[in-house]
Write a protein that holds these residues in place. Structure first.
Motif, short mmCIF file in Angstrom:
data_model
loop_
_atom_site.label_atom_id
_atom_site.label_comp_id
_atom_site.label_asym_id
_atom_site.label_seq_id
_atom_site.Cartn_x
_atom_site.Cartn_y
_atom_site.Cartn_z
N HIS A 159 -19.04 -7.59 -5.40
CA HIS A 159 -18.00 -7.04 -4.52
C HIS A 159 -17.30 -8.16 -3.76
O HIS A 159 -16.06 -8.20 -3.70
CB HIS A 159 -18.61 -6.04 -3.54
CG HIS A 159 -17.69 -5.65 -2.42
ND1 HIS A 159 -16.62 -4.79 -2.60
CD2 HIS A 159 -17.65 -6.02 -1.10
CE1 HIS A 159 -15.97 -4.64 -1.45
NE2 HIS A 159 -16.58 -5.38 -0.53
N ARG A 160 -18.08 -9.07 -3.20
CA ARG A 160 -17.47 -10.16 -2.44
C ARG A 160 -16.65 -11.07 -3.34
O ARG A 160 -15.59 -11.57 -2.94
CB ARG A 160 -18.55 -10.96 -1.71
CG ARG A 160 -19.23 -10.18 -0.59
CD ARG A 160 -19.79 -11.11 0.47
NE ARG A 160 -20.52 -10.35 1.48
CZ ARG A 160 -21.84 -10.38 1.65
NH1 ARG A 160 -22.57 -11.17 0.87
NH2 ARG A 160 -22.41 -9.68 2.57
N ARG A 161 -17.13 -11.32 -4.52
CA ARG A 161 -16.37 -12.17 -5.43
C ARG A 161 -15.08 -11.49 -5.85
O ARG A 161 -14.02 -12.13 -5.93
CB ARG A 161 -17.23 -12.50 -6.65
CG ARG A 161 -18.39 -13.44 -6.34
CD ARG A 161 -19.25 -13.71 -7.56
NE ARG A 161 -20.33 -14.65 -7.26
CZ ARG A 161 -21.25 -15.05 -8.13
NH1 ARG A 161 -21.23 -14.58 -9.38
NH2 ARG A 161 -22.19 -15.91 -7.79
N GLU B 104 -13.45 -9.19 -4.14
CA GLU B 104 -12.58 -9.05 -2.97
C GLU B 104 -12.23 -10.40 -2.34
O GLU B 104 -11.53 -10.45 -1.34
CB GLU B 104 -13.24 -8.15 -1.93
CG GLU B 104 -13.46 -6.72 -2.40
CD GLU B 104 -12.17 -6.02 -2.75
OE1 GLU B 104 -11.18 -6.19 -2.00
OE2 GLU B 104 -12.13 -5.31 -3.77
N ASP B 105 -12.75 -11.49 -2.92
CA ASP B 105 -12.48 -12.85 -2.44
C ASP B 105 -12.93 -13.03 -1.00
O ASP B 105 -12.15 -13.43 -0.12
CB ASP B 105 -10.98 -13.18 -2.57
CG ASP B 105 -10.75 -14.63 -2.98
OD1 ASP B 105 -11.74 -15.31 -3.32
OD2 ASP B 105 -9.59 -15.08 -2.95
N ILE B 106 -14.19 -12.75 -0.77
CA ILE B 106 -14.80 -12.91 0.55
C ILE B 106 -15.72 -14.12 0.50
O ILE B 106 -16.63 -14.20 -0.32
CB ILE B 106 -15.59 -11.65 0.95
CG1 ILE B 106 -14.63 -10.46 1.05
CG2 ILE B 106 -16.32 -11.87 2.28
CD1 ILE B 106 -15.33 -9.14 1.29
N ALA B 107 -15.46 -15.08 1.38
CA ALA B 107 -16.19 -16.34 1.37
C ALA B 107 -17.49 -16.24 2.16
O ALA B 107 -17.60 -15.48 3.13
CB ALA B 107 -15.31 -17.45 1.96
N THR B 108 -18.47 -17.04 1.74
CA THR B 108 -19.74 -17.14 2.46
C THR B 108 -20.10 -18.62 2.60
O THR B 108 -19.42 -19.51 2.12
CB THR B 108 -20.87 -16.41 1.71
OG1 THR B 108 -20.99 -16.97 0.39
CG2 THR B 108 -20.58 -14.91 1.60
N MET B 109 -21.18 -18.87 3.29
CA MET B 109 -21.77 -20.20 3.46
C MET B 109 -20.72 -21.23 3.91
O MET B 109 -19.95 -20.97 4.83
CB MET B 109 -22.50 -20.62 2.18
CG MET B 109 -23.68 -19.72 1.84
SD MET B 109 -24.71 -20.41 0.54
CE MET B 109 -25.94 -19.11 0.36
N GLY B 110 -20.69 -22.42 3.29
CA GLY B 110 -19.84 -23.50 3.77
C GLY B 110 -18.36 -23.16 3.74
O GLY B 110 -17.60 -23.57 4.63
N THR B 111 -17.94 -22.41 2.73
CA THR B 111 -16.53 -22.02 2.65
C THR B 111 -16.14 -21.17 3.85
O THR B 111 -15.07 -21.34 4.44
CB THR B 111 -16.27 -21.26 1.34
OG1 THR B 111 -16.75 -22.03 0.24
CG2 THR B 111 -14.79 -20.98 1.17
N ALA B 112 -17.02 -20.24 4.22
CA ALA B 112 -16.74 -19.39 5.38
C ALA B 112 -16.73 -20.21 6.67
O ALA B 112 -15.86 -20.02 7.53
CB ALA B 112 -17.77 -18.27 5.47
N LEU B 113 -17.69 -21.11 6.82
CA LEU B 113 -17.75 -21.91 8.04
C LEU B 113 -16.48 -22.72 8.25
O LEU B 113 -15.87 -22.69 9.33
CB LEU B 113 -18.96 -22.85 7.98
CG LEU B 113 -19.21 -23.71 9.22
CD1 LEU B 113 -19.53 -22.84 10.43
CD2 LEU B 113 -20.33 -24.72 8.97
N ILE B 114 -16.04 -23.42 7.21
CA ILE B 114 -14.80 -24.18 7.32
C ILE B 114 -13.62 -23.23 7.50
O ILE B 114 -12.67 -23.52 8.25
CB ILE B 114 -14.59 -25.06 6.08
CG1 ILE B 114 -15.70 -26.11 5.98
CG2 ILE B 114 -13.23 -25.73 6.09
CD1 ILE B 114 -15.77 -27.07 7.15
N GLY B 115 -13.67 -22.09 6.85
CA GLY B 115 -12.59 -21.12 6.96
C GLY B 115 -12.35 -20.66 8.38
O GLY B 115 -11.18 -20.54 8.83
N TYR B 116 -13.43 -20.37 9.12
CA TYR B 116 -13.26 -19.95 10.51
C TYR B 116 -12.52 -21.02 11.32
O TYR B 116 -11.65 -20.72 12.15
CB TYR B 116 -14.62 -19.69 11.15
CG TYR B 116 -15.22 -18.34 10.85
CD1 TYR B 116 -14.73 -17.18 11.46
CD2 TYR B 116 -16.30 -18.21 9.98
CE1 TYR B 116 -15.29 -15.93 11.20
CE2 TYR B 116 -16.87 -16.97 9.70
CZ TYR B 116 -16.36 -15.83 10.32
OH TYR B 116 -16.91 -14.60 10.05
#
Length: 555
Positions: A193-195, A197-209
């Motif tokens: 589902h996350r893939r 819907e293009d929902i980032a996790t881990m390092g990608t999410a951290l940098i994204g914020y």
């Protein structure tokens, strides 16, 4: 604010901003956002072709004692306990309680600031203990934080997927589902589902914020912008020279320059000088731009370097992933898998030499002050039972390995030894000794399977009686070459003061120059390491640097 986006490179042209940040990992972006909150003009210069640095490729674990979320899991913590634990990590001679205290007190403040001010969402990685639960001040849970998943449409720049980690899952979920290497037990509905819907996790999410927050605050940021030198006015640092197709060749910083350039993993000369390890044995999971630029730039301006024996840190066994590259360089990954049942590591004599399940134990054995290095070349030895149950490289359980991946394959251990140019009798004895203990779930030689963190993260919780121990006895037998792996966590780096200012050899701050992340010496943890410390310190000292730069305006 200087944008420079529509300018043509001109060596006579000079740009002016309040703050220049060199590097776009979590430390650099934390500094940029904190400074921009005071309406300062900030430009972030990223040498590489993508944002995020090595922290963007990481699992985004943040080891933050006394963080505000610990009460949610019913764990009490104190600064004093955190200091004692970090002093034990560092070793008696290298322990620096003042530096540890400075980090711990500031880390809690940084977490609160970024959650309250920029909308960073952090969560506890449930059930994850400190590395060494027997050390004074250790905690069984609560100190590890990670970012909550973040939709990519909220991230204003393209970030790469980490080639090292499974996209779509959080650390907490992987552990809840049974472990990092039991993919058959994972909730693939959540991941898919996350893939989708293009929902980032881990390092990608951290940098994204942080990129989202930088964009909201008008921070200017550029890739392919290599800083080639620091500018000074005789005493103070006042800007940078930069090579970029559309930026001025000089950018002056009215309030400060922040170095967040990472380590030196991809610089063979620095690896040999600082890691005391033959560079041909060393590979890296860091971005290829980690070439020691900040070390060099600051050292040329009189910065003090702190150096620690490379017997700890975050190095461990790596393997080369066949037919894969990342940013035009060969792809190497941590081989945590070697701690799973039915596998061992051997040295060039065909003998085991460490607890394969816990990479800090590997790190201690991958350094030889005599320079003899009898452990090289090293190999992972495993059997068909391992192949059928566990992934390795980019090969799924049960699938055949690419020919270029294996160092050897044979129907018996003697044949495997011949192909590796290892003494067959020694290898046979090594495996027999390991198997005898493994069948009982014991490792009398190296106590493999006794570390709680390793059991949780690097083992197979479904395997009895020990998540790390199973005999190597089902032919055919396989061997894969092992390398010494780094991940932008250096033993040598710049020394900073309480505000993140780089100091000189007289311990005086170099005015206008700050640093954060793995360009800095590990003064807080000495010769030890604890996962989440590097990302945690990067974020914290980015916050401290940005806060101090803001205070200069107030003064």
């Amino acid at each position: 604010m200087m944008t420079g986006k529509n300018k043509t490179s001109n060596e006579n042209e000079t740009g002016h901003v309040d703050v220049v940040v060199v590097g776009s990992g979590i430390g650099g972006l934390a500094a940029a956002v904190t400074a921009a909150d005071a309406d300062l003009s900030v430009v972030v210069l990223e040498k590489g072709s993508v944002f995020g640095g090595s922290s963007g490729l990481s699992g985004a674990q943040l080891w933050m004692p006394t963080n505000r979320h610990m009460g949610q899991v019913g764990v009490d913590d104190s600064v004093g306990e955190g200091v004692e634990y970090m002093a034990a990590l560092a070793g008696d001679f290298y322990a620096n309680r003042d530096a540890a205290r400075r980090y711990i007190e500031s880390a809690a403040d940084a977490v609160a600031y970024f959650e309250d001010e920029i909308g960073l969402e952090l969560q506890v990685i449930g059930g994850m203990p400190d590395y060494h639960t027997s050390y004074p001040g250790a905690k069984a849970e609560g100190r590890y934080l990670e970012p909550a998943p973040l939709p990519r449409d909220e991230i204003p720049a393209t970030l790469p997927n980490s080639p090292h980690l499974p996209g779509g899952a959080t650390n907490d979920e992987l552990l809840t589902w049974g472990g990092a290497f039991t993919a058959g037990e994972w909730d693939w509905d959540v991941i898919d589902h996350r893939r989708t819907e293009d929902i980032a996790t881990m390092g990608t999410a951290l940098i994204g914020y942080f990129l989202r927050a930088a964009d909201e605050r008008g921070v200017d940021y550029h890739t392919n912008a290599a800083v080639t030198d620091l500018l000074d006015d005789g005493d103070d640092i006042v800007g940078v020279e930069v090579a970029h197709q559309s930026l001025p060749s000089e950018i002056r910083a009215r309030e400060g320059v922040v170095l967040a350039t990472g380590a030196y993993d991809w610089n063979p000369d620095m690896v040999e000088a600082f890691e005391d390890t033959p560079s041909e044995e060393v590979v890296s999971a860091a971005v290829p731009t980690a070439t020691g630029d900040g070390h060099r730039l600051a050292a040329n301006r009189g910065a003090k370097l702190g150096t620690y024996p490379p017997i700890g840190g975050a190095k461990g066994f790596f393997i080369k992933v066949p037919a894969r590259e990342f940013l035009d360089e060969p792809l190497y990954r941590y081989c945590y898998n070697i701690g799973l049942p039915h596998a061992i590591a051997i040295n060039s004599d065909g003998e085991r030499f460490c607890d394969e399940s816990f990479y800090p134990e590997q790190a201690a054995e991958l350094y030889d002050p005599t320079g003899d290095y009898p452990q090289f070349p090293s190999y992972m030895i495993f059997d068909e039972s391992y192949r059928q149950q566990y992934p390795l490289g980019n090969t799924k359980p049960g699938d055949p390995y690419p020919d270029e991946f294996l160092a050897a394959q044979a129907t018996d251990l003697e044949g495997l030894a011949d192909q590796l140019d290892v003494d067959g009798a020694t290898l046979q004895t090594t495996v027999e000794r390991f198997n005898e203990g493994a069948r009982r779930g014991e490792d009398p030689e190296f106590d493999r399977g006794e570390n709680e963190w390793a059991n949780l993260w690097c083992g197979d919780p479904t395997h009895e009686p020990n998540p790390h121990l199973g005999p190597i006895d089902e032919p055919p037998f396989y061997a894969v070459r092992l390398y010494v792996g780094l991940s932008s966590m250096s033993n040598t780096g710049l020394v900073t003061d309480d505000h993140g200012q780089v100091v000189d050899w007289d311990e005086q701050p170099i005015d206008g120059l700050y640093a954060t992340g793995s360009v800095c010496a590990p003064v807080e943890w000495g010769i030890g390491y604890q996962s989440g410390l590097q990302n945690g310190r990067s974020l914290t000292y980015g916050f401290l640097a940005g806060t101090h730069i803001r205070s200069r305006i107030d003064d």
